[in-house]
Design a protein around this motif. Structure first.
Motif, PDB file in Angstrom:
ATOM      1  N   GLY A   1       0.791  -1.225   0.000  1.00 26.88           N
ATOM      2  CA  GLY A   1       0.000   0.000   0.000  1.00 26.88           C
ATOM      3  C   GLY A   1       0.824   1.275   0.000  1.00 26.88           C
ATOM      4  N   TRP A   2       0.119   2.389  -0.172  1.00 28.76           N
ATOM      5  CA  TRP A   2       0.788   3.687  -0.270  1.00 28.76           C
ATOM      6  C   TRP A   2       1.506   4.050   1.022  1.00 28.76           C
ATOM      7  CZ3 TRP A   2      -0.051   7.692   3.015  1.00 28.76           C
ATOM      8  CH2 TRP A   2      -1.201   7.655   3.792  1.00 28.76           C
ATOM      9  N   GLU A   3       0.957   3.636   2.172  1.00 27.71           N
ATOM     10  CA  GLU A   3       1.565   4.003   3.449  1.00 27.71           C
ATOM     11  C   GLU A   3       2.960   3.395   3.586  1.00 27.71           C
ATOM     12  OE1 GLU A   3       1.981   5.607   7.354  1.00 27.71           O
ATOM     13  OE2 GLU A   3       0.737   6.098   5.621  1.00 27.71           O
ATOM     14  N   ALA A   4       3.091   2.120   3.234  1.00 30.04           N
ATOM     15  CA  ALA A   4       4.400   1.465   3.315  1.00 30.04           C
ATOM     16  C   ALA A   4       5.381   2.111   2.342  1.00 30.04           C
ATOM     17  CB  ALA A   4       4.263  -0.025   3.016  1.00 30.04           C
ATOM     18  N   ARG A   5       4.906   2.444   1.163  1.00 28.89           N
ATOM     19  CA  ARG A   5       5.782   3.075   0.167  1.00 28.89           C
ATOM     20  C   ARG A   5       6.160   4.495   0.595  1.00 28.89           C
ATOM     21  NH1 ARG A   5       6.001  -0.165  -4.307  1.00 28.89           N
ATOM     22  NH2 ARG A   5       4.369  -1.744  -4.470  1.00 28.89           N
ATOM     23  N   ARG A   6       5.238   5.175   1.262  1.00 26.82           N
ATOM     24  CA  ARG A   6       5.540   6.512   1.772  1.00 26.82           C
ATOM     25  C   ARG A   6       6.620   6.431   2.845  1.00 26.82           C
ATOM     26  NH1 ARG A   6       4.438   9.498   5.983  1.00 26.82           N
ATOM     27  NH2 ARG A   6       3.121   7.903   6.921  1.00 26.82           N
ATOM     28  N   ILE A   7       6.534   5.408   3.686  1.00 26.24           N
ATOM     29  CA  ILE A   7       7.537   5.210   4.733  1.00 26.24           C
ATOM     30  C   ILE A   7       8.909   4.974   4.113  1.00 26.24           C
ATOM     31  CG2 ILE A   7       8.289   3.612   6.547  1.00 26.24           C
ATOM     32  CD1 ILE A   7       5.261   3.206   7.162  1.00 26.24           C
ATOM     33  N   VAL A   8       8.942   4.148   3.068  1.00 29.64           N
ATOM     34  CA  VAL A   8      10.202   3.878   2.369  1.00 29.64           C
ATOM     35  C   VAL A   8      10.740   5.155   1.736  1.00 29.64           C
ATOM     36  CG1 VAL A   8      11.234   2.694   0.389  1.00 29.64           C
ATOM     37  CG2 VAL A   8       9.740   1.438   1.952  1.00 29.64           C
ATOM     38  N   ALA A   9       9.843   5.933   1.124  1.00 29.11           N
ATOM     39  CA  ALA A   9      10.258   7.194   0.500  1.00 29.11           C
ATOM     40  C   ALA A   9      10.825   8.153   1.545  1.00 29.11           C
ATOM     41  CB  ALA A   9       9.077   7.837  -0.219  1.00 29.11           C
ATOM     42  N   GLY A  10      10.205   8.196   2.710  1.00 21.96           N
ATOM     43  CA  GLY A  10      10.695   9.052   3.783  1.00 21.96           C
ATOM     44  C   GLY A  10      12.053   8.619   4.272  1.00 21.96           C
ATOM     45  N   TYR A  11      12.266   7.315   4.319  1.00 20.31           N
ATOM     46  CA  TYR A  11      13.563   6.770   4.714  1.00 20.31           C
ATOM     47  C   TYR A  11      14.627   7.181   3.704  1.00 20.31           C
ATOM     48  CZ  TYR A  11      16.762   3.183   6.585  1.00 20.31           C
ATOM     49  OH  TYR A  11      17.815   2.521   7.154  1.00 20.31           O
ATOM     50  N   GLY A  12      14.254   7.148   2.408  1.00 14.16           N
ATOM     51  CA  GLY A  12      15.178   7.569   1.364  1.00 14.16           C
ATOM     52  C   GLY A  12      15.480   9.048   1.443  1.00 14.16           C
ATOM     53  N   TYR A  13      14.478   9.845   1.854  1.00 10.81           N
ATOM     54  CA  TYR A  13      14.695  11.287   1.963  1.00 10.81           C
ATOM     55  C   TYR A  13      15.747  11.595   3.021  1.00 10.81           C
ATOM     56  CZ  TYR A  13      13.928  16.227   2.846  1.00 10.81           C
ATOM     57  OH  TYR A  13      14.116  17.571   3.015  1.00 10.81           O
ATOM     58  N   ASP A  14      15.753  10.799   4.097  1.00  8.59           N
ATOM     59  CA  ASP A  14      16.760  10.992   5.138  1.00  8.59           C
ATOM     60  C   ASP A  14      18.162  10.876   4.564  1.00  8.59           C
ATOM     61  OD1 ASP A  14      14.875  11.373   7.069  1.00  8.59           O
ATOM     62  OD2 ASP A  14      14.880   9.297   7.764  1.00  8.59           O
ATOM     63  N   ALA A  15      18.318   9.985   3.578  1.00 12.27           N
ATOM     64  CA  ALA A  15      19.634   9.805   2.966  1.00 12.27           C
ATOM     65  C   ALA A  15      20.052  11.058   2.214  1.00 12.27           C
ATOM     66  CB  ALA A  15      19.600   8.612   2.007  1.00 12.27           C
ATOM     67  N   LYS A  16      19.093  11.679   1.497  1.00 15.77           N
ATOM     68  CA  LYS A  16      19.414  12.877   0.734  1.00 15.77           C
ATOM     69  C   LYS A  16      19.692  14.057   1.662  1.00 15.77           C
ATOM     70  CE  LYS A  16      16.503  11.361  -3.095  1.00 15.77           C
ATOM     71  NZ  LYS A  16      15.266  11.599  -3.865  1.00 15.77           N
ATOM     72  N   ALA A  17      19.029  14.065   2.826  1.00 17.75           N
ATOM     73  CA  ALA A  17      19.181  15.172   3.756  1.00 17.75           C
ATOM     74  C   ALA A  17      20.409  15.026   4.640  1.00 17.75           C
ATOM     75  CB  ALA A  17      17.934  15.279   4.644  1.00 17.75           C
ATOM     76  N   ALA A  18      20.920  13.794   4.740  1.00 15.19           N
ATOM     77  CA  ALA A  18      22.060  13.545   5.616  1.00 15.19           C
ATOM     78  C   ALA A  18      23.305  14.249   5.095  1.00 15.19           C
ATOM     79  CB  ALA A  18      22.327  12.041   5.706  1.00 15.19           C
ATOM     80  N   PRO A  19      24.186  14.717   5.996  1.00 16.56           N
ATOM     81  CA  PRO A  19      25.412  15.382   5.556  1.00 16.56           C
ATOM     82  C   PRO A  19      26.266  14.451   4.705  1.00 16.56           C
ATOM     83  CG  PRO A  19      25.053  15.678   7.919  1.00 16.56           C
ATOM     84  CD  PRO A  19      24.064  14.660   7.458  1.00 16.56           C
ATOM     85  N   GLN A  20      26.903  15.013   3.706  1.00 15.00           N
ATOM     86  CA  GLN A  20      27.746  14.213   2.829  1.00 15.00           C
ATOM     87  C   GLN A  20      28.988  13.755   3.580  1.00 15.00           C
ATOM     88  OE1 GLN A  20      29.843  16.073  -0.565  1.00 15.00           O
ATOM     89  NE2 GLN A  20      28.585  14.730  -1.818  1.00 15.00           N
ATOM     90  N   THR A  21      29.372  12.517   3.360  1.00  9.78           N
ATOM     91  CA  THR A  21      30.547  11.974   4.023  1.00  9.78           C
ATOM     92  C   THR A  21      31.782  12.777   3.650  1.00  9.78           C
ATOM     93  OG1 THR A  21      29.559   9.780   3.926  1.00  9.78           O
ATOM     94  CG2 THR A  21      31.928   9.895   4.340  1.00  9.78           C
ATOM     95  N   GLU A  22      32.557  13.118   4.648  1.00 10.90           N
ATOM     96  CA  GLU A  22      33.759  13.914   4.430  1.00 10.90           C
ATOM     97  C   GLU A  22      34.688  13.208   3.443  1.00 10.90           C
ATOM     98  OE1 GLU A  22      36.160  17.176   4.786  1.00 10.90           O
ATOM     99  OE2 GLU A  22      34.194  16.862   5.714  1.00 10.90           O
ATOM    100  N   GLY A  23      35.092  13.943   2.411  1.00  9.88           N
ATOM    101  CA  GLY A  23      36.038  13.403   1.449  1.00  9.88           C
ATOM    102  C   GLY A  23      35.415  12.583   0.341  1.00  9.88           C
ATOM    103  N   LYS A  24      34.117  12.328   0.406  1.00  7.35           N
ATOM    104  CA  LYS A  24      33.472  11.518  -0.619  1.00  7.35           C
ATOM    105  C   LYS A  24      32.993  12.400  -1.759  1.00  7.35           C
ATOM    106  CE  LYS A  24      29.786   8.160  -1.405  1.00  7.35           C
ATOM    107  NZ  LYS A  24      28.660   7.416  -0.802  1.00  7.35           N
ATOM    108  N   ASN A  25      33.272  11.976  -2.973  1.00  6.55           N
ATOM    109  CA  ASN A  25      32.848  12.739  -4.137  1.00  6.55           C
ATOM    110  C   ASN A  25      31.342  12.632  -4.345  1.00  6.55           C
ATOM    111  OD1 ASN A  25      35.421  13.646  -4.917  1.00  6.55           O
ATOM    112  ND2 ASN A  25      35.848  11.729  -5.991  1.00  6.55           N
TER     113      ASN A  25
END
Length: 295
Positions: free
Chosen positions: A95-119
Motif C-alpha cells: 500500500g501507499w503508506e508502506a511506500r511513503r515510509i520507504v520514500a521518507g527513509y530515502g529522503y533521510d539519505a538525501k538530507a544527511a550530511p555528505q561523508t567527508e572526502g566523498k565525491n
C-alpha cells in the motif's frame, strides 16, 4: 481441498523467485521478527515497520532507500505467499503508506550530511554507457540486459530487479508511482512509456521468455558490477565524481530519455509528465558530471 490449493499456490510463488532471493527475504523477515520480539509486538503493521526502519537507521547509520525497499519487498512477498501480518486481509506492504515510509527513509539519505572526502554521485552519460557495455558484454554477460534497461528506461535499482512477467505491455512498463499519496488518490503503480527502441526490444524478449522475475539477482549485485566497471575505466579518478552503484545508471538514463523527448519536440512540462518526475529531480539527475564535482 482448500489447504491443498493454498499449498500449491505457495509453492508456485516460491518457485517464481530464485533460492538466493528467497533466502534474502527470509533473512530480512527474521530480522523484523527479532525486532518485534524485543519490543513485545505480536504483529507487524505499517507503524511497526516505520519504527523498525528508524531503529535500523540508528543502529547501522545507513539511510539507503534500497535498504528500506528491500525489507518492504520481503514483507510483501511473505504476505502474498504465507499470509503473515495481514490487516483484515489486506497486504499493507503493497500500500501507499508502506511506500511513503520507504520514500521518507530515502529522503533521510538525501538530507544527511555528505561523508567527508566523498565525491558527489556521478551520472553515466551516453559515451560512458557505451564503454561500460563493451566491458559488460565481455565480462558480465549475465547483467548486460539489466544494465541496458536500467540506463535506457532510467529505472531505480529496486524497480529494475522487481520487473517480472507482466511488467511490460504495449510499449509500457508497470512501475511504482512515487506521486501517489493518500490525498491525491493516484494508484500506487503506473504504466511508464518506454521511448528507447532498444529497451522495448529487450523488454519484449524478457516478457516473452520469462515466467517469473526478469532478473535473478539483486540491486546490490548490479551496483557491484557498476562499481567494478567504473573502477576499471577509472571514472572517479578522471571525473572527480563517485560511481557508487546502479543509481548512476538512472541519472545518466534520465539525460538519455530527456534527449529523446527533446528531439521529438516535447517541451519541459510535457517531458516531466512523460518521465513522471518533478522538475527538481529532473534538474538534479540531468546535471553534467562537470557540474557535480566537489567544490
Amino acid at each position: 481441498m482448500a489447504q491443498t490449493q493454498t499449498n500449491a499456490k505457495t509453492e508456485l510463488i516460491e518457485k517464481s523467485i530464485t533460492t538466493r532471493t528467497l533466502q534474502q527475504y527470509t533473512n530480512r523477515v527474521d530480522i523484523v521478527k527479532k525486532f518485534m520480539a524485543n519490543r513485545g509486538v505480536e504483529t507487524c503493521d505499517a507503524s511497526t515497520f516505520a519504527e523498525f526502519l528508524k531503529e535500523l537507521s540508528a543502529t547501522t547509520g545507513t539511510h539507503k532507500k534500497t535498504t528500506a525497499e528491500g525489507y518492504r519487498s520481503a514483507i510483501s512477498f511473505f504476505q502474498h505467499t504465507y499470509g503473515i501480518w495481514m490487516e483484515q486481509g489486506t497486504i499493507w506492504a503493497d500500500g501507499w503508506e508502506a511506500r511513503r515510509i520507504v520514500a521518507g527513509y530515502g529522503y533521510d539519505a538525501k538530507a544527511a550530511p555528505q561523508t567527508e572526502g566523498k565525491n558527489p554521485r556521478g551520472q553515466i552519460d551516453q559515451e560512458m554507457f557505451n564503454n561500460m557495455m563493451i566491458i559488460a558484454t565481455e565480462k558480465y554477460k549475465r547483467f548486460a540486459g539489466a544494465l541496458e534497461i536500467g540506463y535506457r528506461v532510467a529505472l531505480r535499482p529496486h524497480q529494475l530487479v522487481d520487473l517480472h512477467k507482466g511488467s511490460f505491455k504495449n510499449g509500457k512498463l508497470l512501475v511504482p508511482d512515487k506521486r501517489a499519496t493518500s490525498k491525491n488518490g493516484l494508484p500506487i503503480t503506473t504504466w511508464k512509456e518506454v521511448v528507447d527502441p532498444e529497451a522495448r526490444f529487450i523488454l519484449q524478449a524478457l516478457e516473452e521468455n520469462r515466467t517469473g522475475k526478469y532478473f535473478d539477482f539483486s540491486a546490490r549485485d548490479i551496483g557491484e558490477i557498476v562499481k567494478a566497471i567504473s573502477k576499471e575505466l577509472q571514472w572517479e579518478e578522471t571525473l572527480g565524481v563517485s560511481f557508487d552503484g546502479a543509481h548512476c545508471l538512472r541519472h545518466g538514463g534520465m539525460s538519455h530519455i530527456d534527449k529523446i523527448y527533446t528531439e521529438n519536440g516535447y517541451d519541459t512540462i510535457q517531458k516531466l509528465q512523460k518521465m513522471q518526475v518533478v522538475e527538481t529531480t529532473h534538474t538534479r539527475y540531468t546535471r553534467a558530471n562537470a557540474k557535480r564535482q566537489r567544490q
